[in-house]
Design an enzyme around this catalytic site. Structure first.
Site, PDB file in Angstrom:
ATOM      1  N   ASP A  30       5.777  12.020   2.262  1.00 53.98           N
ATOM      2  CA  ASP A  30       6.379  10.755   1.830  1.00 53.98           C
ATOM      3  C   ASP A  30       7.589  10.466   2.718  1.00 53.98           C
ATOM      4  O   ASP A  30       8.381  11.341   3.045  1.00 53.98           O
ATOM      5  CB  ASP A  30       6.801  10.838   0.358  1.00 53.98           C
ATOM      6  CG  ASP A  30       7.071   9.470  -0.237  1.00 53.98           C
ATOM      7  OD1 ASP A  30       6.296   9.050  -1.102  1.00 53.98           O
ATOM      8  OD2 ASP A  30       8.065   8.817   0.177  1.00 53.98           O
ATOM      9  N   ILE A  31       7.727   9.194   3.079  1.00 55.76           N
ATOM     10  CA  ILE A  31       8.796   8.791   3.985  1.00 55.76           C
ATOM     11  C   ILE A  31      10.176   8.871   3.313  1.00 55.76           C
ATOM     12  O   ILE A  31      11.189   8.988   3.995  1.00 55.76           O
ATOM     13  CB  ILE A  31       8.497   7.369   4.522  1.00 55.76           C
ATOM     14  CG1 ILE A  31       9.141   7.133   5.864  1.00 55.76           C
ATOM     15  CG2 ILE A  31       8.881   6.297   3.524  1.00 55.76           C
ATOM     16  CD1 ILE A  31       8.592   5.908   6.590  1.00 55.76           C
ATOM     17  N   ASN A  88       1.438   6.886 -10.126  1.00 59.21           N
ATOM     18  CA  ASN A  88       2.000   5.665 -10.694  1.00 59.21           C
ATOM     19  C   ASN A  88       0.915   4.604 -10.704  1.00 59.21           C
ATOM     20  O   ASN A  88       0.182   4.448  -9.726  1.00 59.21           O
ATOM     21  CB  ASN A  88       3.190   5.200  -9.857  1.00 59.21           C
ATOM     22  CG  ASN A  88       4.335   6.206  -9.877  1.00 59.21           C
ATOM     23  OD1 ASN A  88       4.566   6.864 -10.893  1.00 59.21           O
ATOM     24  ND2 ASN A  88       5.045   6.325  -8.768  1.00 59.21           N
ATOM     25  N   GLU A  96       4.213   0.967  -6.153  1.00 60.30           N
ATOM     26  CA  GLU A  96       4.653   0.041  -5.102  1.00 60.30           C
ATOM     27  C   GLU A  96       3.548  -0.227  -4.085  1.00 60.30           C
ATOM     28  O   GLU A  96       3.433  -1.334  -3.572  1.00 60.30           O
ATOM     29  CB  GLU A  96       5.881   0.607  -4.375  1.00 60.30           C
ATOM     30  CG  GLU A  96       7.131   0.596  -5.248  1.00 60.30           C
ATOM     31  CD  GLU A  96       8.315   1.259  -4.566  1.00 60.30           C
ATOM     32  OE1 GLU A  96       8.172   1.727  -3.418  1.00 60.30           O
ATOM     33  OE2 GLU A  96       9.374   1.303  -5.210  1.00 60.30           O
ATOM     34  N   VAL A  97       2.774   0.803  -3.774  1.00 60.32           N
ATOM     35  CA  VAL A  97       1.706   0.663  -2.775  1.00 60.32           C
ATOM     36  C   VAL A  97       0.368   0.702  -3.504  1.00 60.32           C
ATOM     37  O   VAL A  97       0.032   1.704  -4.158  1.00 60.32           O
ATOM     38  CB  VAL A  97       1.781   1.785  -1.718  1.00 60.32           C
ATOM     39  CG1 VAL A  97       0.636   1.637  -0.716  1.00 60.32           C
ATOM     40  CG2 VAL A  97       3.128   1.778  -1.003  1.00 60.32           C
ATOM     41  N   HIS A 101      -2.779   6.809  -4.856  1.00 62.35           N
ATOM     42  CA  HIS A 101      -2.196   8.010  -4.255  1.00 62.35           C
ATOM     43  C   HIS A 101      -1.621   8.909  -5.323  1.00 62.35           C
ATOM     44  O   HIS A 101      -1.127   8.440  -6.349  1.00 62.35           O
ATOM     45  CB  HIS A 101      -1.115   7.652  -3.227  1.00 62.35           C
ATOM     46  CG  HIS A 101      -0.061   6.724  -3.752  1.00 62.35           C
ATOM     47  ND1 HIS A 101      -0.266   5.363  -3.846  1.00 62.35           N
ATOM     48  CD2 HIS A 101       1.190   6.961  -4.212  1.00 62.35           C
ATOM     49  CE1 HIS A 101       0.836   4.786  -4.348  1.00 62.35           C
ATOM     50  NE2 HIS A 101       1.726   5.749  -4.588  1.00 62.35           N
ATOM     51  N   MET A 102      -1.679  10.204  -5.061  1.00 61.26           N
ATOM     52  CA  MET A 102      -1.037  11.193  -5.922  1.00 61.26           C
ATOM     53  C   MET A 102       0.202  11.688  -5.183  1.00 61.26           C
ATOM     54  O   MET A 102       0.135  12.039  -4.003  1.00 61.26           O
ATOM     55  CB  MET A 102      -1.978  12.367  -6.194  1.00 61.26           C
ATOM     56  CG  MET A 102      -3.297  11.931  -6.796  1.00 61.26           C
ATOM     57  SD  MET A 102      -4.154  13.273  -7.649  1.00 61.26           S
ATOM     58  CE  MET A 102      -4.463  14.417  -6.340  1.00 61.26           C
ATOM     59  N   HIS A 103       1.325  11.714  -5.900  1.00 62.94           N
ATOM     60  CA  HIS A 103       2.539  12.331  -5.355  1.00 62.94           C
ATOM     61  C   HIS A 103       2.486  13.817  -5.703  1.00 62.94           C
ATOM     62  O   HIS A 103       2.403  14.171  -6.884  1.00 62.94           O
ATOM     63  CB  HIS A 103       3.795  11.748  -6.003  1.00 62.94           C
ATOM     64  CG  HIS A 103       4.029  10.294  -5.751  1.00 62.94           C
ATOM     65  ND1 HIS A 103       4.980   9.842  -4.869  1.00 62.94           N
ATOM     66  CD2 HIS A 103       3.456   9.185  -6.293  1.00 62.94           C
ATOM     67  CE1 HIS A 103       4.984   8.509  -4.880  1.00 62.94           C
ATOM     68  NE2 HIS A 103       4.074   8.091  -5.729  1.00 62.94           N
TER      69      HIS A 103
HETATM   70  P1  AMP Z   1       4.376   4.394  -5.474  1.00 60.94           P
HETATM   71  O1  AMP Z   1       5.685   3.858  -5.984  1.00 60.94           O
HETATM   72  O2  AMP Z   1       3.754   5.407  -6.413  1.00 60.94           O
HETATM   73  O3  AMP Z   1       3.434   3.289  -5.090  1.00 60.94           O
HETATM   74  O4  AMP Z   1       4.738   5.239  -4.191  1.00 60.94           O
HETATM   75  C1  AMP Z   1       4.656   4.748  -2.892  1.00 60.94           C
HETATM   76  C2  AMP Z   1       5.254   5.810  -2.022  1.00 60.94           C
HETATM   77  O5  AMP Z   1       4.880   5.543  -0.684  1.00 60.94           O
HETATM   78  C3  AMP Z   1       6.787   5.864  -2.048  1.00 60.94           C
HETATM   79  O6  AMP Z   1       7.209   7.152  -2.477  1.00 60.94           O
HETATM   80  C4  AMP Z   1       7.180   5.563  -0.601  1.00 60.94           C
HETATM   81  O7  AMP Z   1       8.310   6.303  -0.187  1.00 60.94           O
HETATM   82  C5  AMP Z   1       5.923   5.963   0.146  1.00 60.94           C
HETATM   83  N1  AMP Z   1       5.734   5.317   1.436  1.00 60.94           N
HETATM   84  C6  AMP Z   1       5.753   3.990   1.705  1.00 60.94           C
HETATM   85  N2  AMP Z   1       5.501   3.751   3.010  1.00 60.94           N
HETATM   86  C7  AMP Z   1       5.298   4.971   3.573  1.00 60.94           C
HETATM   87  C8  AMP Z   1       4.990   5.406   4.899  1.00 60.94           C
HETATM   88  N3  AMP Z   1       4.837   4.545   5.911  1.00 60.94           N
HETATM   89  N4  AMP Z   1       4.855   6.743   5.126  1.00 60.94           N
HETATM   90  C9  AMP Z   1       5.007   7.613   4.113  1.00 60.94           C
HETATM   91  N5  AMP Z   1       5.292   7.267   2.844  1.00 60.94           N
HETATM   92  C10 AMP Z   1       5.435   5.972   2.565  1.00 60.94           C
END
Ligand code: AMP
Length: 115
Positions: A30-31, A88, A96-97, A101-103
């Protein structure tokens, strides 16, 4: 279905610190890490959220995601002490994305409950 920045990472059009890849799954750091280990584990197929995971259509993919999770947790040394997996979903879930995805979070004691 709409693509997100994660599709560009899958196609290697933008850089990411990839820690695992096979035919169906990609995992990268994660960035904005929230723990010493913070990896995102994603399907290569464009699936917006966990709401679109339906019955047996996705049972192999779920197995692939969890196999990858356990391998990554072992490889990154967080399996023994434990870790957290977070998905999420939607606005209230803080997504957000909109590419499923799984964190994978580990490397420190994590608080509970989440905010
Ligand atoms: P979510 O809020 O569960 O959708 O998490 C999206 C995650 O994607 C966040 O933790 C961001 O920091 C991560 N993220 C967004 N853009 C990038 C990227 N280019 N490379 C790595 N992680 C990213």
């Amino acid at each position: 279905m709409a693509e997100t920045i994660f599709s560009k990472i899958i196609r290697k059009e933008i850089p990411a610190e990839i820690v695992f890849e096979n035919e169906t799954v990609l995992a990268f750091k994660d960035i904005k890490p929230q723990a010493p280990v913070h990896v995102l584990i994603i399907p290569k197929d464009v699936i917006p959220s966990t709401r679109e995971i339906i019955g047996s259509n996705h049972s192999k993919l779920l197995g692939d995601l969890f196999d990858a999770t356990n391998k990554i947790a072992n490889d990154l040394g967080i399996s023994k002490d434990g870790f957290r997996l977070v998905i999420n979903c939607g606005d209230n879930g803080g997504q957000e994305v909109y590419h499923l995805h799984m964190h994978l979070l580990g490397g420190r004691k994590l608080n509970w409950p989440p905010g």
